[in-house]
Write an enzyme that holds these catalytic residues in place. Sequence first.
Site, PDB file in Angstrom:
ATOM      1  N   SER A   1      19.725 -21.297 -13.249  1.00 28.11           N
ATOM      2  CA  SER A   1      18.892 -22.289 -12.813  1.00 28.11           C
ATOM      3  C   SER A   1      18.869 -22.505 -11.517  1.00 28.11           C
ATOM      4  CB  SER A   1      19.033 -23.462 -13.693  1.00 28.11           C
ATOM      5  OG  SER A   1      20.154 -24.148 -13.144  1.00 28.11           O
ATOM      6  N   ASP A   2      17.740 -23.018 -10.649  1.00 28.98           N
ATOM      7  CA  ASP A   2      17.758 -23.492  -9.555  1.00 28.98           C
ATOM      8  C   ASP A   2      18.702 -24.748  -9.629  1.00 28.98           C
ATOM      9  OD1 ASP A   2      17.334 -24.005  -6.793  1.00 28.98           O
ATOM     10  OD2 ASP A   2      15.538 -23.592  -6.724  1.00 28.98           O
TER      11      ASP A   2
END
Length: 383
Positions: A365-366
Amino acid sequence: SLKSLVHTLGLRIFPRLLAAMLHLVASLASFCLLASSASTDRSDNSTCEGIEGDRTPTQCSSTDDSSLLAMKHNVQKADDVKITPPIFSAQCPHSLKMCRGDSCCPGVPATGGRGFPCPLAGRSHEGCAGGQSDLVQALLTAMTKDEKYRFLQGVGWARHDNKKEYHIGNAAEYERFGIPPLNMDDNGQGFRTFDSRIVGKVTSWPCGLGIAATWSEVDTKRWAVALAEEFKVKGANVILGPGVNLHRVARGGRNAEYISGEAPYLGSRLVVPYVQGVQSKGVLAVVKHFVMNDQETNRNGVNSIVDSRSLWEVYYPPFQAAVDAGVAAVMCSYNSVNGKHACGNPDLLLTDLKDTMGFEGWVQSDWWALHSFAAPQGVDQEM
């Protein structure tokens, strides 16, 4: 329970992360823990390394290998300080035996009794009855749940003092068996200067769009190799790049970072030498931001509505090219796509990326982009 679900999913997700780390280990002739001292300056004891068919290169690198581990006492404090990693051995899984990169570990039930390479050994090491797959099986059965969880949930920014370590994200810290941590740094166009102590000690490269404007695959690879060399010397083994989103919003706040410009064809051509150049130096590339992350304004709340044909013809080609080039990881984005958060959208991550594109790495994920537990939807690592 949630924890048992995490454990069950971790059994599927963790081998991909572990395999990536073993690939990182094997990419160096003697591996980071046995590496020679490395210098960040360009001394007389250096060689120029170019790309086949290239003109005379301008980037030179030290002939010494460098450590991938960023340890507090090894962080560069001055221009004339060399990073000199200590020599290590590693513990064999399921054993008290300590091994070096040129030795074998004793066989265990998980390997059918076959001896297997030391975790520090390169892929070319052939002196054991078993190979790298046996090593992976031995590690999987020897590591605790908590040790595996550290691969699945990273830390950074708010979770630890990144300034001391000079990394904006870490995962799998303090693992046994010689497995290095994932030391992640921004970004795909140069080492991020987020602390006053490293001002003046990083290279100010052209922005990604500037490199893309050369239309040169050769120069893109030369740039990527040089980026990876600098990241590695500074202790990072993961580059959070390249960015390949398209310029669909003229005032997009990160347009200058993306090497695709307005053309998916350009991005699909340049991302290949970028990934190959970075990973040729034992540094992992993370292509981002998957997908439709085309504006910074309200990036956490914007919902991009797009049909399948447009995805495959316009937005996916640079990502497909990165997958075909063997990119280690894909970073999912903050925005939503067709009403679902990109980090947790099974249509994007499971159906399109992992199944149709054939991506075999891991999805991260960012930073803080998860809105719910998203492992079943295709997110392998939470950052």
